[in-house]
Design a protein around this motif. Structure first.
Motif, PDB file in Angstrom:
ATOM      1  N   VAL A 175       0.845  -1.195   0.000  1.00 46.23           N
ATOM      2  CA  VAL A 175       0.000   0.000   0.000  1.00 46.23           C
ATOM      3  C   VAL A 175       0.882   1.247   0.000  1.00 46.23           C
ATOM      4  CG1 VAL A 175      -1.923  -1.146   1.132  1.00 46.23           C
ATOM      5  CG2 VAL A 175      -0.188  -0.029   2.525  1.00 46.23           C
ATOM      6  N   VAL A 176       0.262   2.396  -0.017  1.00 45.68           N
ATOM      7  CA  VAL A 176       0.983   3.669   0.006  1.00 45.68           C
ATOM      8  C   VAL A 176       1.363   3.984   1.457  1.00 45.68           C
ATOM      9  CG1 VAL A 176       0.858   6.134  -0.472  1.00 45.68           C
ATOM     10  CG2 VAL A 176      -0.255   4.493  -2.016  1.00 45.68           C
ATOM     11  N   LEU A 177       2.641   4.205   1.706  1.00 45.20           N
ATOM     12  CA  LEU A 177       3.131   4.424   3.058  1.00 45.20           C
ATOM     13  C   LEU A 177       3.283   5.920   3.328  1.00 45.20           C
ATOM     14  CD1 LEU A 177       5.780   1.556   3.336  1.00 45.20           C
ATOM     15  CD2 LEU A 177       3.348   1.543   3.979  1.00 45.20           C
ATOM     16  N   LYS A 178       2.251   6.480   3.936  1.00 46.40           N
ATOM     17  CA  LYS A 178       2.254   7.900   4.280  1.00 46.40           C
ATOM     18  C   LYS A 178       2.692   8.039   5.734  1.00 46.40           C
ATOM     19  CE  LYS A 178      -1.487   8.863   1.008  1.00 46.40           C
ATOM     20  NZ  LYS A 178      -2.851   9.393   0.808  1.00 46.40           N
ATOM     21  N   LYS A 185       2.315  13.153  -3.306  1.00 44.20           N
ATOM     22  CA  LYS A 185       1.878  11.968  -4.015  1.00 44.20           C
ATOM     23  C   LYS A 185       2.961  10.910  -3.884  1.00 44.20           C
ATOM     24  CE  LYS A 185      -1.685  14.300  -5.519  1.00 44.20           C
ATOM     25  NZ  LYS A 185      -3.027  14.077  -4.963  1.00 44.20           N
ATOM     26  N   LEU A 186       2.590   9.748  -3.414  1.00 38.99           N
ATOM     27  CA  LEU A 186       3.553   8.688  -3.166  1.00 38.99           C
ATOM     28  C   LEU A 186       3.189   7.437  -3.948  1.00 38.99           C
ATOM     29  CD1 LEU A 186       3.824   9.066   0.715  1.00 38.99           C
ATOM     30  CD2 LEU A 186       5.535   9.782  -0.966  1.00 38.99           C
ATOM     31  N   PRO A 187       4.200   6.667  -4.361  1.00 40.69           N
ATOM     32  CA  PRO A 187       3.923   5.412  -5.068  1.00 40.69           C
ATOM     33  C   PRO A 187       3.528   4.311  -4.084  1.00 40.69           C
ATOM     34  CG  PRO A 187       6.274   5.665  -4.768  1.00 40.69           C
ATOM     35  CD  PRO A 187       5.648   6.932  -4.243  1.00 40.69           C
ATOM     36  N   VAL A 188       3.026   3.225  -4.613  1.00 39.41           N
ATOM     37  CA  VAL A 188       2.710   2.062  -3.785  1.00 39.41           C
ATOM     38  C   VAL A 188       4.019   1.369  -3.396  1.00 39.41           C
ATOM     39  CG1 VAL A 188       1.603  -0.211  -3.789  1.00 39.41           C
ATOM     40  CG2 VAL A 188       0.458   1.743  -4.849  1.00 39.41           C
ATOM     41  N   SER A 189       4.176   1.087  -2.130  1.00 42.50           N
ATOM     42  CA  SER A 189       5.341   0.357  -1.653  1.00 42.50           C
ATOM     43  C   SER A 189       5.089  -1.143  -1.778  1.00 42.50           C
ATOM     44  CB  SER A 189       5.623   0.716  -0.192  1.00 42.50           C
ATOM     45  OG  SER A 189       5.949   2.079  -0.058  1.00 42.50           O
ATOM     46  N   THR A 190       6.125  -1.928  -1.612  1.00 39.79           N
ATOM     47  CA  THR A 190       5.958  -3.374  -1.671  1.00 39.79           C
ATOM     48  C   THR A 190       5.324  -3.868  -0.369  1.00 39.79           C
ATOM     49  OG1 THR A 190       8.113  -3.888  -0.696  1.00 39.79           O
ATOM     50  CG2 THR A 190       8.029  -3.581  -3.104  1.00 39.79           C
ATOM     51  N   ASN A 509      -6.017  10.313  -8.516  1.00 42.34           N
ATOM     52  CA  ASN A 509      -5.409  11.529  -7.996  1.00 42.34           C
ATOM     53  C   ASN A 509      -3.897  11.539  -8.149  1.00 42.34           C
ATOM     54  OD1 ASN A 509      -7.865  12.606  -7.178  1.00 42.34           O
ATOM     55  ND2 ASN A 509      -7.814  11.487  -5.239  1.00 42.34           N
ATOM     56  N   LYS A 510      -3.354  10.481  -8.731  1.00 38.53           N
ATOM     57  CA  LYS A 510      -1.897  10.423  -8.869  1.00 38.53           C
ATOM     58  C   LYS A 510      -1.427  11.258 -10.053  1.00 38.53           C
ATOM     59  CE  LYS A 510      -1.232   7.725  -5.395  1.00 38.53           C
ATOM     60  NZ  LYS A 510      -0.642   8.249  -4.166  1.00 38.53           N
TER      61      LYS A 510
END
Length: 510
Positions: A175-178, A185-190, A509-510
């Motif tokens: 998921v996205v780690l905020k 805007k952040l990418p999906v992490s592993t 929204n990315k």
């Protein structure tokens, strides 16, 4: 124990109705973090507000009620141990058709809900160090925020991530780690990176809880402490198949920071309705009489005595497949209506009005609504304290930690250790219980008793997913009691591997 109703979003604090003197001094209904975190006293109310968010209404929908919705619509309805007539069941959710539907509100809800908790936790972590107040209080509040964040990411990982055995050792998307208050805007992490953050947050939380020497009272079960952090650590490690870590933290979770263990409930307490926190509750949500969600609470959708039309017409029932595995000497089986040899409508489960079986149910639970229909195998475990559905909501109990440690020890090759834990728990529920199985049969014993012990509490689907077990629901033609419309099997590889896709609202929204 009344929650201060804080709801934080996008760096501002929106204040709900409350009688706090602090709120009465504000001339606006929104204050910024500089005010909220000016003192540890204010910050404590904000952290307690995160707890309140777990029993809040979301997305303008009557049915989305915080953690209760997760328990029922994600943890129980799509699984195979809880059933009800089709009149109130969401068929697409039960059959996991929403998993790949990126515009479904059922796909979006967990994402929206847990990221709201994460956003609030991030505000605490970012601002608490500058608050005026004792250092120990700041440490304890930050520890709670880290624990909330870790729990939220753990739940997101289970819903939107692959099961660990299908993740190529964590290399598949998570998921996205905020972790900050920025709106970047952040990418999906592993999935591996997601679990790494969960471990990191919980390790930091435990360190801060210990350095602060934080101890809550028995009435403050809705406030996070070190035992909650250990319990979430055990759950996350079990999901990640990190069994040594799971075993260690499951044992530690049963230890109260104030000293001693969380004692397992006796028969009288176990059968008292699961609507008030008991000695073995490690963590739960407080069910307030003056901040209720009325017909949209967990209890309104679940409790056997709820006055909601859902329950009066379609009470929740245990799967006959599961129920038939256990003896009547077990207090847990006594909390479901066993039809024995009494007649009832086998096709739908309905009991004839004024029959012996209906009288049996009403004699055992005199608080069942007079207008409610009675069904065979209906649950008599979970009740409401007030109508239409008020009650405390359990998240983690000591019994789950016994089961988690037993499972971990089994996979570590310590079958005798697993048996000892299983007997410690089950002999508290059934004095005649003896575990005399080994190997694959022992694992199945752990799974079966986990399903019975935690029935209706929101873990079943998540357990089946991490184990890679198929869902099997049998209808009356095969000796079961599931509606024909949702009967059948769902394999681990079906329904996108039981993994929800990231909602379109997020990717758009990315």
């Amino acid at each position: 124990m009344k929650y201060i109703q804080y709801i934080l979003f996008a760096g501002a604090l929106s204040l709900g109705s409350c009688s706090s003197d602090y709120l009465d001094t504000q001339s606006t209904n929104k204050v910024g973090p500089d005010v909220v975190y000016a003192t540890t006293k204010n910050a404590k109310m904000a952290v307690n507000g995160i707890a309140r968010l777990m029993t809040n209404q979301y997305l303008g929908s009557q049915g989305f009620n915080g953690e209760g919705t997760i328990k029922l619509y994600y943890g129980e309805f799509p699984a195979n141990t809880l059933t009800a007539a089709m009149g109130t069941l969401t068929q697409d959710q039960i059959l996991m058709r929403n998993n790949s539907n990126d515009v479904s509100i059922y796909n979006y809800y967990p994402w929206s809900y847990y990221y709201s908790l994460i956003a609030n936790a991030n505000l605490v972590i970012a601002n608490i160090d500058n608050a005026e107040g004792p250092e120990a209080e700041k440490q304890a509040l930050k520890a709670q925020a880290y624990t909330y964040r870790a729990y939220s990411y753990y739940m997101l990982a289970q819903i939107y991530g692959n099961r660990w055995i299908d993740s190529s050792n964590g290399s598949t998307p998570g998921v996205v780690l905020k972790t900050s208050t920025d709106n970047e805007k952040l990418p999906v992490s592993t999935l591996g990176e997601t679990f790494a953050l969960i471990y990191q947050d919980l390790t930091e939380a435990i360190t801060l809880f210990e350095s602060s020497k934080f101890v809550r009272t028995s009435e403050e079960f809705f406030i996070l402490d070190k035992s909650v952090a250990h319990a979430i650590f055990a759950k996350a490690a079990l999901t990640k198949q990190d069994y040594t870590t799971a075993s260690t933290h499951a044992a530690l979770a049963r230890q109260k920071p104030s000293g001693g263990e969380y004692p397992l409930m006796d028969d009288e307490t176990y059968s008292s309705g699961f609507s008030n926190a008991t000695s073995e509750w490690i963590w739960g949500s407080y069910g307030s009489f003056d901040q209720t969600l009325y017909f949209y609470s967990y209890q309104a959708y679940m409790a056997y005595n709820a006055s909601s039309s859902q329950i009066k017409t379609y009470p929740r029932r245990i799967s006959k497949q599961l129920y038939d595995k256990f003896p009547q000497t077990d207090i847990r089986t006594q909390l479901f209506l066993n039809p024995k040899d009494a007649p009832y409508n086998v096709e739908i489960g309905l009991v004839e009005k004024d029959s012996e079986l209906e009288q049996r149910a009403r004699e055992f639970r005199g608080d069942i609504d007079p207008a409610a229909k009675i069904y065979a195998y209906m649950q008599l475990k979970i009740k409401a304290n007030a109508m239409p559905g008020v009650g405390d909501l359990v998240h983690i109990r000591a019994s789950e930690m016994y089961l988690a440690e037993a499972e971990a020890k089994y996979f570590m090759g310590d079958e005798s250790g697993a048996i000892a834990l299983l007997e410690t728990l089950n002999q508290k529920r059934d004095p005649d219980y003896v575990c005399n199985v080994k190997g694959a049969d022992l694992l199945q014993e752990i799974k079966d008793y986990r399903a019975l012990e935690l029935w209706g509490e929101g873990s079943t689907w998540f357990d089946l997913k991490r184990w890679g077990d198929s869902i099997v629901r049998e209808d009356y033609t095969k000796g079961g009691n599931f509606p024909v419309e949702i009967s059948g099997s769902i394999a681990p590889s079906d329904s996108n591997g039981w993994t929800y896709v990231i909602p379109r609202r997020e990717t758009a929204n990315k």
